[in-house]
Design a protein around this motif. Sequence first.
Motif, PDB file in Angstrom:
ATOM      1  N   ALA A 171     -79.043  -5.337  36.211  1.00 13.82           N
ATOM      2  CA  ALA A 171     -79.995  -4.241  36.400  1.00 13.82           C
ATOM      3  C   ALA A 171     -81.036  -4.542  37.475  1.00 13.82           C
ATOM      4  CB  ALA A 171     -80.694  -3.923  35.080  1.00 13.82           C
ATOM      5  N   VAL A 172     -81.336  -5.821  37.707  1.00 14.00           N
ATOM      6  CA  VAL A 172     -82.371  -6.194  38.690  1.00 14.00           C
ATOM      7  C   VAL A 172     -81.796  -7.030  39.822  1.00 14.00           C
ATOM      8  CG1 VAL A 172     -84.181  -6.099  36.939  1.00 14.00           C
ATOM      9  CG2 VAL A 172     -83.052  -8.282  37.400  1.00 14.00           C
ATOM     10  N   SER A 173     -80.502  -6.932  40.049  1.00 15.66           N
ATOM     11  CA  SER A 173     -79.831  -7.825  41.005  1.00 15.66           C
ATOM     12  C   SER A 173     -80.363  -7.701  42.423  1.00 15.66           C
ATOM     13  CB  SER A 173     -78.321  -7.575  40.996  1.00 15.66           C
ATOM     14  OG  SER A 173     -78.029  -6.223  41.297  1.00 15.66           O
ATOM     15  N   GLY A 174     -81.084  -6.629  42.723  1.00 18.42           N
ATOM     16  CA  GLY A 174     -81.617  -6.463  44.061  1.00 18.42           C
ATOM     17  C   GLY A 174     -82.757  -7.396  44.405  1.00 18.42           C
ATOM     18  N   ARG A 225     -85.782 -23.384  46.336  1.00  9.90           N
ATOM     19  CA  ARG A 225     -86.330 -22.067  46.034  1.00  9.90           C
ATOM     20  C   ARG A 225     -85.229 -21.183  45.469  1.00  9.90           C
ATOM     21  NH1 ARG A 225     -91.364 -21.070  48.528  1.00  9.90           N
ATOM     22  NH2 ARG A 225     -91.343 -19.198  47.211  1.00  9.90           N
ATOM     23  N   PHE A 226     -85.599 -20.368  44.486  1.00 13.54           N
ATOM     24  CA  PHE A 226     -84.633 -19.489  43.836  1.00 13.54           C
ATOM     25  C   PHE A 226     -85.244 -18.099  43.656  1.00 13.54           C
ATOM     26  CE2 PHE A 226     -83.729 -23.806  42.485  1.00 13.54           C
ATOM     27  CZ  PHE A 226     -82.357 -23.911  42.716  1.00 13.54           C
ATOM     28  N   ASP A 227     -84.371 -17.105  43.570  1.00  6.57           N
ATOM     29  CA  ASP A 227     -84.813 -15.727  43.343  1.00  6.57           C
ATOM     30  C   ASP A 227     -84.866 -15.395  41.860  1.00  6.57           C
ATOM     31  OD1 ASP A 227     -84.791 -15.027  46.209  1.00  6.57           O
ATOM     32  OD2 ASP A 227     -82.623 -15.265  46.014  1.00  6.57           O
ATOM     33  N   ILE A 228     -84.012 -16.028  41.080  1.00  5.55           N
ATOM     34  CA  ILE A 228     -83.964 -15.826  39.629  1.00  5.55           C
ATOM     35  C   ILE A 228     -83.812 -17.192  38.965  1.00  5.55           C
ATOM     36  CG2 ILE A 228     -82.799 -14.682  37.705  1.00  5.55           C
ATOM     37  CD1 ILE A 228     -81.512 -12.810  39.854  1.00  5.55           C
ATOM     38  N   ILE A 229     -84.697 -17.500  38.050  1.00  2.00           N
ATOM     39  CA  ILE A 229     -84.641 -18.775  37.331  1.00  2.00           C
ATOM     40  C   ILE A 229     -84.575 -18.492  35.841  1.00  2.00           C
ATOM     41  CG2 ILE A 229     -85.891 -20.887  36.735  1.00  2.00           C
ATOM     42  CD1 ILE A 229     -87.042 -20.917  39.530  1.00  2.00           C
ATOM     43  N   ASP A 230     -83.632 -19.150  35.173  1.00  2.00           N
ATOM     44  CA  ASP A 230     -83.496 -19.010  33.725  1.00  2.00           C
ATOM     45  C   ASP A 230     -83.800 -20.342  33.060  1.00  2.00           C
ATOM     46  OD1 ASP A 230     -82.440 -18.647  31.006  1.00  2.00           O
ATOM     47  OD2 ASP A 230     -81.581 -16.806  31.810  1.00  2.00           O
ATOM     48  N   ILE A 231     -84.821 -20.342  32.200  1.00  2.00           N
ATOM     49  CA  ILE A 231     -85.227 -21.532  31.454  1.00  2.00           C
ATOM     50  C   ILE A 231     -84.855 -21.335  30.001  1.00  2.00           C
ATOM     51  CG2 ILE A 231     -87.160 -23.007  30.804  1.00  2.00           C
ATOM     52  CD1 ILE A 231     -88.690 -21.901  33.213  1.00  2.00           C
ATOM     53  N   ASP A 232     -83.971 -22.177  29.490  1.00  2.00           N
ATOM     54  CA  ASP A 232     -83.542 -22.055  28.088  1.00  2.00           C
ATOM     55  C   ASP A 232     -83.412 -23.453  27.484  1.00  2.00           C
ATOM     56  OD1 ASP A 232     -82.617 -21.240  25.663  1.00  2.00           O
ATOM     57  OD2 ASP A 232     -80.732 -20.398  26.382  1.00  2.00           O
ATOM     58  N   VAL A 261     -71.619 -10.992  37.854  1.00  2.00           N
ATOM     59  CA  VAL A 261     -72.506 -10.516  38.921  1.00  2.00           C
ATOM     60  C   VAL A 261     -72.092 -11.232  40.199  1.00  2.00           C
ATOM     61  CG1 VAL A 261     -74.896 -10.047  39.549  1.00  2.00           C
ATOM     62  CG2 VAL A 261     -74.296 -10.343  37.142  1.00  2.00           C
ATOM     63  N   GLY A 262     -71.084 -10.707  40.846  1.00  2.03           N
ATOM     64  CA  GLY A 262     -70.410 -11.410  41.940  1.00  2.03           C
ATOM     65  C   GLY A 262     -71.263 -11.735  43.140  1.00  2.03           C
ATOM     66  N   PRO A 298     -91.158 -14.888  46.405  1.00  2.00           N
ATOM     67  CA  PRO A 298     -91.981 -13.712  46.095  1.00  2.00           C
ATOM     68  C   PRO A 298     -91.110 -12.548  45.608  1.00  2.00           C
ATOM     69  CG  PRO A 298     -92.687 -14.707  48.149  1.00  2.00           C
ATOM     70  CD  PRO A 298     -91.427 -15.420  47.749  1.00  2.00           C
ATOM     71  N   GLY A 299     -91.492 -11.973  44.494  1.00  7.39           N
ATOM     72  CA  GLY A 299     -90.706 -10.893  43.911  1.00  7.39           C
ATOM     73  C   GLY A 299     -89.597 -11.372  43.003  1.00  7.39           C
ATOM     74  N   GLY A 300     -89.519 -12.683  42.787  1.00 10.67           N
ATOM     75  CA  GLY A 300     -88.472 -13.256  41.958  1.00 10.67           C
ATOM     76  C   GLY A 300     -88.667 -12.957  40.486  1.00 10.67           C
ATOM     77  N   VAL A 301     -87.651 -13.290  39.692  1.00  8.59           N
ATOM     78  CA  VAL A 301     -87.660 -13.011  38.258  1.00  8.59           C
ATOM     79  C   VAL A 301     -87.526 -14.307  37.465  1.00  8.59           C
ATOM     80  CG1 VAL A 301     -86.418 -11.917  36.352  1.00  8.59           C
ATOM     81  CG2 VAL A 301     -86.753 -10.671  38.486  1.00  8.59           C
TER      82      VAL A 301
END
Length: 379
Positions: free
Chosen positions: A49-52, A119-126, A75-76, A144-147
């Motif tokens: 949903a937020v891949s942009g 640097r990353f645009d999306i980071i998942d911490i679990d 999410v290819g 900037p603008g990352g999730v």
Amino acid sequence: MVQDFHVVCEGGVEFFVPSVEGDVDSSMDVFYNPVMESNRDISIAFIEAVSGVGDRYLDCHGATGVRGLRMADRVGELDVMVNDWSRDAAGLIERNRDYNSLDVEVCSVDANVLMSKRRFDIIDIDPFGSPVPFLDSAVRSLTPGGVLCMTATDTAPLSGAHKKPGIRRYSAIPLNTPYHKELGARILVGKTALISAQYDIAINSIFTYYKDHYFRSYLSTDKGAKKANKTMEKIGFLHHCFNCGSREMVLGLDSPGELSEKCSCGHPMSFCGPLYLGELMDSKVLSQVLENLNKDVYGTKKNSMKLVETCISEAGFPPTYYDIHNLCKMESIRAPKTQEVLVGLRERGFIATKTHFNLLGIKTDADVSNIKEVLNELA
């Protein structure tokens, strides 16, 4: 390393997992937790949903690699990296990557070191427990603008059951109220906001929820001192009365003195905060998440969609919910059906809805006295 493995299929991806007996725990170098499948299902639908926002995705705590591998498969357009400090885990992730012929970079270093270098645009911490040790590195690593996506399984400290660890870990006073699950979620987001603001980074909660034994939060970020100041305006404090169930909130880190020391019923008020008092749900994004869940085959599709639907209904409601059974116990009356209470409040001109935080809870703009009036009329 555990030598016995078996193949599991999740979200259309087959992968090897260690064959172990009993529940997973933090002593295991490599583990797979099937209870978290809904967490992963929703995360795939959310990132779609937020891949942009960008294509560089990091799964900080890969374990078997299932989340990152599923992300790469579904999410290819993502450039996926899966990390785990355990070399045994990294070896298994590589095995699962090759088994599925996926283009995924595998790394085995301390997650904080990795995020300090890349640097990353999306980071998942679990992690197993609290995400706090990784938040500073994560907000600095995000573009900037990352999730930022994060899971917290230390629900007792966040919810006030273990108060001292909660204070120590989250720099906030938790409170074990009948609506402690939402307070825990808001303390988690508040802590992230405070860490981010140090670097003039603003955060906004797109989707923060509680399920099973964990909190899960998806936060958008933006760069700029003025924007960070706007986020800080959403941080505040709460007072709760354990005698009548009343609560009051005030925004601003410099405003706890504005809270009443005593409730209107004469009972002393109990203190909670600082915590995030802004909106937790972005209904527009969640509507797309719901659509993504519906159009694909997910193992937890039914339950995950129900959760998201309820969260959409909560968007725009005031912070905190009311536990119907708790209020009925105060009034020494039988508890009516939740739907009856919602109808009763709406007939009096209030907005009211169910909450995912508690099956017996409601969100409303009515105060506790109005709710008790409805409960007594229905008793």
